[in-house]
Design a protein around this motif. Structure first.
Motif, short mmCIF file in Angstrom:
data_model
loop_
_atom_site.label_atom_id
_atom_site.label_comp_id
_atom_site.label_asym_id
_atom_site.label_seq_id
_atom_site.Cartn_x
_atom_site.Cartn_y
_atom_site.Cartn_z
N GLY A 1 37.44 -42.78 135.74
CA GLY A 1 37.04 -42.56 134.35
C GLY A 1 37.81 -43.44 133.38
O GLY A 1 37.82 -43.20 132.18
N LEU A 2 38.47 -44.49 133.89
CA LEU A 2 39.20 -45.42 133.02
C LEU A 2 38.25 -46.43 132.39
O LEU A 2 38.45 -46.89 131.27
CB LEU A 2 40.29 -46.13 133.81
CG LEU A 2 41.48 -45.24 134.17
CD1 LEU A 2 42.35 -45.88 135.24
CD2 LEU A 2 42.32 -44.96 132.92
N HIS B 1 40.24 -39.44 133.89
CA HIS B 1 40.76 -40.01 132.66
C HIS B 1 39.74 -40.04 131.52
O HIS B 1 39.99 -40.66 130.49
CB HIS B 1 41.31 -41.42 132.91
CG HIS B 1 42.63 -41.40 133.64
ND1 HIS B 1 43.83 -41.28 132.99
CD2 HIS B 1 42.91 -41.42 134.96
CE1 HIS B 1 44.81 -41.26 133.89
NE2 HIS B 1 44.27 -41.34 135.10
N PRO C 1 37.71 -38.85 128.25
CA PRO C 1 38.10 -38.01 127.11
C PRO C 1 37.57 -36.59 127.31
O PRO C 1 36.54 -36.39 127.96
CB PRO C 1 37.41 -38.69 125.93
CG PRO C 1 36.99 -40.04 126.39
CD PRO C 1 36.85 -39.97 127.87
N GLY D 1 42.47 -42.26 119.80
CA GLY D 1 43.31 -41.65 120.82
C GLY D 1 42.64 -41.50 122.17
O GLY D 1 43.31 -41.33 123.19
N TRP D 2 41.30 -41.53 122.20
CA TRP D 2 40.62 -41.29 123.47
C TRP D 2 40.42 -42.54 124.31
O TRP D 2 39.80 -42.52 125.36
CB TRP D 2 39.28 -40.58 123.24
CG TRP D 2 38.46 -41.17 122.12
CD1 TRP D 2 38.36 -40.68 120.86
CD2 TRP D 2 37.64 -42.35 122.16
NE1 TRP D 2 37.52 -41.48 120.10
CE2 TRP D 2 37.06 -42.50 120.88
CE3 TRP D 2 37.32 -43.28 123.15
CZ2 TRP D 2 36.20 -43.55 120.56
CZ3 TRP D 2 36.47 -44.33 122.85
CH2 TRP D 2 35.92 -44.46 121.55
N MET D 3 40.93 -43.67 123.83
CA MET D 3 40.80 -44.88 124.64
C MET D 3 41.52 -44.68 125.97
O MET D 3 42.45 -43.88 126.05
CB MET D 3 41.41 -46.07 123.88
CG MET D 3 40.60 -46.49 122.66
SD MET D 3 38.91 -46.96 123.08
CE MET D 3 39.05 -48.73 122.98
N PRO D 4 41.09 -45.41 127.00
CA PRO D 4 41.63 -45.12 128.34
C PRO D 4 43.14 -45.35 128.44
O PRO D 4 43.66 -46.33 127.94
CB PRO D 4 40.88 -46.12 129.23
CG PRO D 4 40.36 -47.17 128.32
CD PRO D 4 40.12 -46.51 127.01
N MET E 1 35.28 -47.29 130.43
CA MET E 1 34.48 -46.56 129.44
C MET E 1 33.64 -47.54 128.64
O MET E 1 33.96 -48.73 128.57
CB MET E 1 35.40 -45.84 128.44
CG MET E 1 36.24 -44.74 129.03
SD MET E 1 37.29 -44.06 127.72
CE MET E 1 38.47 -43.16 128.72
N ILE F 1 34.93 -50.75 125.77
CA ILE F 1 36.31 -51.23 125.90
C ILE F 1 36.32 -52.66 126.46
O ILE F 1 35.29 -53.16 126.92
CB ILE F 1 37.18 -50.31 126.80
CG1 ILE F 1 36.68 -50.33 128.27
CG2 ILE F 1 37.17 -48.89 126.27
CD1 ILE F 1 37.66 -49.69 129.25
N ALA G 1 34.18 -39.78 121.13
CA ALA G 1 33.92 -40.96 121.95
C ALA G 1 32.41 -41.19 122.07
O ALA G 1 31.91 -42.29 121.81
CB ALA G 1 34.56 -40.81 123.32
N ASP H 1 50.72 -48.09 130.03
CA ASP H 1 49.65 -47.09 130.12
C ASP H 1 48.26 -47.72 130.04
O ASP H 1 47.26 -47.02 129.94
CB ASP H 1 49.83 -46.00 129.05
CG ASP H 1 49.83 -46.58 127.63
OD1 ASP H 1 49.84 -47.83 127.49
OD2 ASP H 1 49.82 -45.79 126.68
N ASP I 1 41.94 -53.52 126.43
CA ASP I 1 42.20 -52.09 126.58
C ASP I 1 42.72 -51.73 127.97
O ASP I 1 43.52 -50.82 128.12
CB ASP I 1 40.91 -51.30 126.32
CG ASP I 1 40.48 -51.41 124.86
OD1 ASP I 1 41.34 -51.25 123.98
OD2 ASP I 1 39.28 -51.67 124.62
N ASP J 1 37.77 -35.03 121.68
CA ASP J 1 37.85 -36.46 121.97
C ASP J 1 36.55 -36.95 122.59
O ASP J 1 36.07 -38.04 122.30
CB ASP J 1 39.00 -36.74 122.94
CG ASP J 1 40.32 -36.88 122.22
OD1 ASP J 1 40.29 -36.98 120.97
OD2 ASP J 1 41.37 -36.89 122.90
#
Ligand code: SF4
Lengths: 479, 206
Positions: free
Chosen positions: A117-118, A249, A251, B192-195, A120, A123, A259, A56, A29, A255
């Motif tokens: 906040g990337l 970043h 959600p 869609g909320w994945m980083p 999470m 992931i 999440a 991204d 991810d 979202d």
């Protein structure tokens, strides 16, 4: 769903199951990049005419080589400058987001990811750096990779991997005052050894882990690699969600709700079986310090330097002998009598705001020992800014410490922040290998509060060894 | 990565065992930031200090098939060792035993690492030493090396999987990209909320 946390996150990311003993193809991810392990990866792409698959899902920052003073001047060391210039050029050419020296979001990769906040729960995170295990504190599956794998992730956003084994490390009970996350992980490594986690993902659980802040959890997961593990993980909970919420970043809105609903399922099933289990009683832990040249050579601070004869295992005895010689320590010396020249406060293990607060809370109203140099290096530019907003910089400077710009700094001495040969440091970083902090330098790994007390007394010390501070502190001491 | 079927080039007898990666390329070259151009680092100490070193002899200097003693490529796992051999022009290394990591790295970078028996190694060395500049043909499909006027044939081992990859010209990435559709399908299932690192966001306030 049955299975352990690590197995669940793995299963969620399998693009293609390997058949006949082939590895699984696992989706990644988030990839974090820095200047040391990325140049050949980009060069490889260029050579084959490939481009990054998901720009991204990449983030680059400069950290290992960056100077912590005079950051507006050209970098003096040629290798460092070349690596940083190369990263900048590659980021520009391929379109990768980069936070360069001087940028508000620059800092050590493992501080920047969570801060934005990337990072999470649930992931997969990789980086060409072994301390990527830090991000496991969020319930992410995060591990370090080599340069050719960095290239592989850039090109395909996947890796071919065989599943890891799982080990539960349960830390029951409550920590005594002055005992911190750093002491837990040093005790874990001393217990299972620097190879004890080999091939495993460690899952930290139990009451003492649940009560830790995210910073404390990151300190623990960060050092999983020092036990030889592939990764460390902690199941996400309210503490995790609270930390992530509102970050740039993270959600938002619906979202966020979706999440969190998923994140709540991310825990090992009650009947999950681990390939190995280890128990630690938090109540029995004391401030810990390493005396040797690997992170497993640690003891409670109240102990004395061990003698090689104390070790029954031949390898351990030889290792102790060599370590004691390198460290210039005499068996039987109380660790609290060991004099220190430098205190390094920083790194991806302990360079976050809470660590700086804890450090400052001990310094306040006290005097630095005249023979000690104290270097305080925030893990990121944001941490630096926040510390200044809270007035911590004044505490550091008033104490006589140096307050630097963000980066890895003396954690590995790739920049000018190094120990001189023979110099001894109490360091909040994660590796006490020979020469790690500078050629011939001697490192004792400690927690931020032990580092602070050591800066006051000039010998390895814990806050309980200090007399009362001269002025009442309005900073909250952090356990 | 180029597909490999056969290759013919000058054979270079390297009569040394236990050639570790530090001898193949010294650590100072690891500071570079590129993945190519390591030819000058190859066997640097020997090429600089030993006029009799095999690659310093004109007849062998343009060699592309290295025939080395047992335990080739031991030591630290640096991929640079394979890059240096490849950049110098080597397409294949034959030896009676390789370090595992070196052999793995070689396969990933398109360099054939073939295992010969010790007797064959000795014979092949003799042929290459008696007539410097002799060409060796590496026939990967049949796992054979042909050398010399008399047409001597030596069998070498390469595992099936590596042989297939080399013959298809698939590096690790190429191999994964054969499943690109699976990756695309997987991506379509991600919430869609994945980083996402882009567009870049930062804190509103400093
Ligand atoms: S702070 Fe130290 S351990 Fe962490 S990424 Fe930097 S060099 Fe590595």
């Amino acid at each position: 769903m049955a299975g352990t946390l690590a197995e669940k996150v793995w299963a969620d990311h399998v693009v293609r199951r390997g058949e006949n003993g082939e590895p699984d193809l696992l989706y990644i991810d988030l990839q974090l990049l820095h200047e040391v392990t990325s140049p050949q990866a980009f060069d490889g792409l260029r050579e084959e005419g490939r481009t990054p698959r998901r720009l991204d899902q990449q983030l680059a920052t400069e950290d290992h080589n960056t100077p912590t003073i005079d950051i507006d001047k050209p970098i003096a060391d040629i290798t460092s400058r070349t690596q940083i210039d190369t990263l900048r050029r590659n980021a520009e050419e391929f379109g990768v987001r980069i936070h360069s020296l001087g940028d508000l979001d620059q800092g050590i990769v493992h501080v920047v990811g969570p801060q934005l906040g990337l990072t999470m729960p649930g992931i997969t995170v990789v980086c060409g750096d072994s301390h990527t295990s830090t991000h496991g504190a969020f319930g992410a599956l995060a591990f370090g990779i080599g340069t050719s794998e960095v290239e592989h992730v850039l090109a395909t956003q996947t890796l071919s991997l065989n599943p890891f084994k799982t080990m539960a490390i349960t830390v029951d009970g409550a920590l005594k005052p002055g005992v911190t996350a750093k002491d837990i992980i040093l005790a874990v490594i001393a217990k299972i050894g620097t190879g004890g986690g080999s091939g495993y993902v460690l899952e930290y659980r139990g009451e003492a882990i649940r009560t830790l802040s995210m910073e404390g959890r990151m300190t623990i997961c960060n050092m999983s690699i020092e036990a030889g593990a592939r990764a460390g993980m902690i199941a996400p909970d309210e503490t995790t969600f609270e930390y992530v919420q509102g970050r740039p970043h993270a959600p938002r809105g619906a979202d966020w709700d979706a999440a969190v609903e998923h994140w709540r399922t991310l825990r090992s099933a009650d009947d999950a079986t681990f390939d190995a289990e280890v128990h630690i009683d938090a109540d029995e832990l004391e401030p810990f310090v390493t005396w040797g040249t690997n992170p497993g050579q640690g003891l409670p601070l109240s102990a004395s330097v061990p003698a090689p004869e104390d070790f029954t295992d031949d390898n351990a005895r030889v290792a102790a002998e060599n370590a004691l010689e390198y460290m210039d320590l005499v068996p039987g010396t109380p660790l609290k009598d060991v004099k220190v020249d430098t205190v390094f406060m920083g790194s991806c293990t302990n360079g976050r705001i809470e660590d700086l607060r804890a450090f400052a809370s001990v310094l306040e109203g006290r005097q630095k020992h005249p023979d000690v140099r104290v270097l305080v290096v925030p893990g990121s530019a944001r941490v630096r800014i926040q510390a200044e907003q809270e007035g911590l910089d004044k505490v550091f400077l008033g104490f006589g410490a140096e307050w630097r710009q963000a980066g890895c700094s003396m954690c590995l001495g790739m920049n000018p922040d190094q120990l001189a040969p023979g110099e001894r440091a109490a360091s909040t970083s994660n590796r006490n290998f020979e020469g790690r902090q500078g050629k011939g330098g001697r490192t004792h790994l400690v927690s931020p509060v032990v580092a602070a007390a050591t800066a006051v007394r000039g010998t390895l010390s814990s806050p309980s060894d200090l007399g009362a501070a001269s002025a009442p502190s309005d900073l909250q001491p952090v356990a | 990565m180029e597909a490999f079927t056969t290759h013919t080039g000058i054979g270079v007898p390297l009569r040394r065992s236990n050639v570790d990666t530090d001898q193949i390329i010294p650590a100072v070259y690891l500071k570079r930031v590129t993945k190519t151009g390591f030819d000058d680092g190859l066997f640097n100490a020997w090429r600089t200090n030993d006029p009799d070193f095999v690659l310093n002899r004109p007849a062998y200097a343009k060699g592309s098939v290295l025939v080395a003693g047992p335990d080739f490529g031991t030591g630290s796992s640096r991929e640079h060792a394979v890059w240096a051999l490849r950049d110098y022009g080597f397409k294949a290394v034959l030896s009676s035993r390789f370090a595992d990591i070196f052999r793995g790295n070689a396969g990933k970078q398109g360099l054939v690492a073939g295992v010969l028996s010790e007797d064959d190694l000795e014979q092949l060395w003799k042929i290459l030493e008696e007539a410097p500049g002799t060409e060796v043909t590496i026939d990967l499909e049949n796992r054979q090396a042909h050398a010399g006027e008399a047409g001597a044939v030596f069998r070498f081992d390469v595992d099936d999987y590596t042989r297939w990859r080399l013959m298809e010209g698939l590096d690790d990435i190429g191999l994964t990209l054969r499943h690109e559709q699976d990756i695309t399908d997987f991506e379509a299932t991600r919430p869609g909320w994945m980083p996402k690192t882009l567009p870049a966001r930062t804190m509103d306030t400093v």
